[in-house]
Scaffold this active site. Structure first.
Site, short mmCIF file in Angstrom:
data_model
loop_
_atom_site.label_atom_id
_atom_site.label_comp_id
_atom_site.label_asym_id
_atom_site.label_seq_id
_atom_site.Cartn_x
_atom_site.Cartn_y
_atom_site.Cartn_z
N SER A 155 0.78 -1.22 -0.11
CA SER A 155 0.02 -0.08 0.05
C SER A 155 1.07 1.41 -0.01
O SER A 155 0.10 2.32 -0.06
CB SER A 155 -0.93 -0.15 1.12
N SER A 173 15.02 -6.75 3.61
CA SER A 173 15.77 -6.49 4.82
C SER A 173 16.09 -5.06 5.00
O SER A 173 15.22 -4.20 4.57
CB SER A 173 16.79 -7.66 5.19
N TYR A 224 14.01 -2.46 15.83
CA TYR A 224 14.07 -2.63 14.51
C TYR A 224 14.84 -3.19 13.87
O TYR A 224 14.89 -4.18 13.12
CB TYR A 224 13.93 -1.13 13.84
N LYS A 260 15.24 -6.96 12.00
CA LYS A 260 15.89 -7.39 10.69
C LYS A 260 17.04 -8.33 10.91
O LYS A 260 17.36 -9.12 9.89
CB LYS A 260 16.29 -6.04 10.07
N1 LIG Z 1 12.70 3.35 3.45
C1 LIG Z 1 13.88 3.26 3.81
O1 LIG Z 1 14.67 4.09 3.63
C2 LIG Z 1 13.99 1.59 4.00
C3 LIG Z 1 15.25 1.27 4.32
C4 LIG Z 1 15.64 0.00 4.46
C5 LIG Z 1 14.61 -1.02 4.47
N2 LIG Z 1 13.42 -0.66 4.13
C6 LIG Z 1 12.57 -1.74 4.25
O2 LIG Z 1 11.72 -1.67 3.04
C7 LIG Z 1 10.34 -2.31 3.22
C8 LIG Z 1 9.24 -1.41 2.86
O3 LIG Z 1 9.53 -0.09 3.59
P1 LIG Z 1 8.98 1.19 3.27
O4 LIG Z 1 10.25 2.08 3.25
O5 LIG Z 1 8.20 1.44 1.98
O6 LIG Z 1 8.09 1.65 4.36
P2 LIG Z 1 6.53 2.09 4.30
O7 LIG Z 1 6.28 3.05 3.43
O8 LIG Z 1 6.24 2.43 5.87
O9 LIG Z 1 5.83 0.78 3.93
C9 LIG Z 1 5.60 -0.40 4.78
C10 LIG Z 1 4.42 -1.15 4.39
O10 LIG Z 1 4.27 -2.00 5.33
C11 LIG Z 1 2.74 -2.23 5.65
N3 LIG Z 1 2.48 -2.86 7.08
C12 LIG Z 1 2.93 -2.51 8.09
N4 LIG Z 1 2.20 -3.15 9.19
C13 LIG Z 1 1.73 -4.09 8.31
C14 LIG Z 1 0.73 -5.31 8.67
N5 LIG Z 1 0.57 -5.68 10.09
N6 LIG Z 1 0.24 -6.14 7.96
C15 LIG Z 1 0.56 -5.71 6.31
N7 LIG Z 1 1.22 -4.57 5.98
C16 LIG Z 1 1.64 -3.98 7.01
C17 LIG Z 1 2.33 -0.70 5.56
O11 LIG Z 1 0.92 -0.70 5.40
P3 LIG Z 1 0.04 0.48 5.88
O12 LIG Z 1 0.08 1.38 4.70
O13 LIG Z 1 -1.42 -0.25 6.22
O14 LIG Z 1 0.63 1.14 7.15
C18 LIG Z 1 3.07 -0.37 4.16
O15 LIG Z 1 2.45 -0.89 3.12
C19 LIG Z 1 10.45 -2.58 4.81
O16 LIG Z 1 10.55 -3.99 4.89
C20 LIG Z 1 11.42 -1.75 5.40
O17 LIG Z 1 12.00 -2.29 6.53
C21 LIG Z 1 13.16 0.58 4.25
#
Ligand SMILES: NC(=O)c1ccc[n+]([C@@H]2O[C@H](COP(=O)([O-])OP(=O)(O)OC[C@H]3O[C@@H](n4cnc5c(N)ncnc54)[C@H](OP(=O)(O)O)[C@@H]3O)[C@@H](O)[C@H]2O)c1
Length: 293
Positions: free
Chosen positions: A11, A136, A150, A154
């Protein structure tokens, strides 16, 4: 070959970018999000079709996990590719994470992906094929202050994925950890504060106040300066999905291999000391002590 792909957390951010990219291909897709967030997929122009299903999946809900995997098995012969992307991020120092918050963090980022892996693996073993892609983070190989729980989630995901890589190789199942560093996105706005963390942020006399006050804007700034976008990381994920022999770990942003080399090649004590010195305004984080010099 047409695969059935199950994606979690579609989403927003990276999940939405992966979903958009996959929609342009030919695979059968089960794009999932929490029920309340599903409308955001449609608002982003992702429509259900003969090969694209949009399904409610709160990854922490056992009945929903079982339902999506059972549907894939009944209609499309099972899940060929599982992408565990959904995650939450708590920002808190170790002293500020209560038991409920610890469990919530571990549940979404580690226990639920593990449940999903366990659900799809028997089908993959029967077909002697399949791919598991776990999103991750650089935080899964190096921990930073205020990101304790967090990182723990991971690190746990990394440990399980590494063991699984060996375990299912005899069946031709490929396991990959995609490790993004900082992504230029507004995802930091989704960062959660624990009850005690929130309290500390509001009170300048709290012993950990400076930790939050310095780390939060530092992380937000570094994310906004990053060249990597959800779209560039999504392209990497899809490349991994198509690769004949994907490695266990894939750095998904330019900074990720740099952090990895820094971590692996620097002697441990030097690494910890250097990283400490690099923390923003770290000399002001607590009372002066000989250890800070
Ligand atoms: N952004 C960064 O800089 C970064 C860096 C390293 C790794 N990551 C990793 O990349 C991945 C995506 O992160 P992102 O940056 O895109 O963050 P994000 O925009 O916060 O997306 C997280 C997603 O996970 C969903 N989520 C949370 N709890 C959930 C649940 N109980 N059941 C189902 N869905 C759930 C959220 O849904 P809702 O919209 O309903 O809340 C959202 O769609 C994650 O694994 C994160 O740890 C991100």
């Amino acid at each position: 070959m047409t695969n059935t792909v199950l994606l979690t957390g579609a989403s927003s951010g990276l999940g939405l970018a992966i979903a958009r990219l996959l929609c342009r291909g030919v695979d059968r897709l089960i794009l999932t999000a929490r029920e309340s967030s599903l409308p955001r997929l449609e608002a982003a122009g992702i429509q259900a079709s003969e090969r694209v299903r949009l399904r409610a999946l709160d990854v922490t809900q056992s009945s929903q996990r079982r339902a999506v995997v059972a549907e894939a098995e009944a209609d499309w012969g099972g899940v060929d590719v599982l992408i565990n992307n959904a995650a939450v991020t708590y920002r808190a120092v170790v002293e500020h994470v209560n038991e409920a918050e610890r469990l919530a963090q571990m549940d979404v980022n580690f226990l639920s992906p593990m449940h999903l892996m366990r659900l799809v693996l028997p089908g993959m073993r029967a077909k002697r094929a399949g791919r598991i892609i776990n999103i991750s983070s650089v935080g899964g190989m190096m921990a930073m202050p205020t990101m304790s729980i967090y990182s723990a989630s991971k690190f746990a995901l990394e440990g399980v994925s590494e063991a699984l890589w060996y375990e299912v190789r005899p069946w031709g199942i490929k396991v990959t950890l995609v490790e993004p560093g900082f992504i230029h996105s507004r995802s930091f706005a989704n960062t959660r504060y624990t009850v005690d963390g929130q309290d500390s942020m509001l009170h300048a006399d709290d012993p950990y106040h400076a930790h939050y006050e310095n780390m939060a804007p530092f992380i937000a700034r570094t994310m906004m300066r990053s060249w990597a976008t959800p779209e560039s990381v999504a392209r990497k994920v899809v490349r991994v999905m198509r690769a004949k022999r994907p490695p266990l770990r894939v750095g998904a942003t330019l900074d990720a291999p740099m952090f990895s080399l820094f971590r692996r090649l620097t002697p441990q004590r030097l690494y910890n000391a250097l990283l400490f010195r690099m923390l923003p305004n770290v000399r002001r984080w607590g009372p002066p002590s000989p250890d800070h010099s």
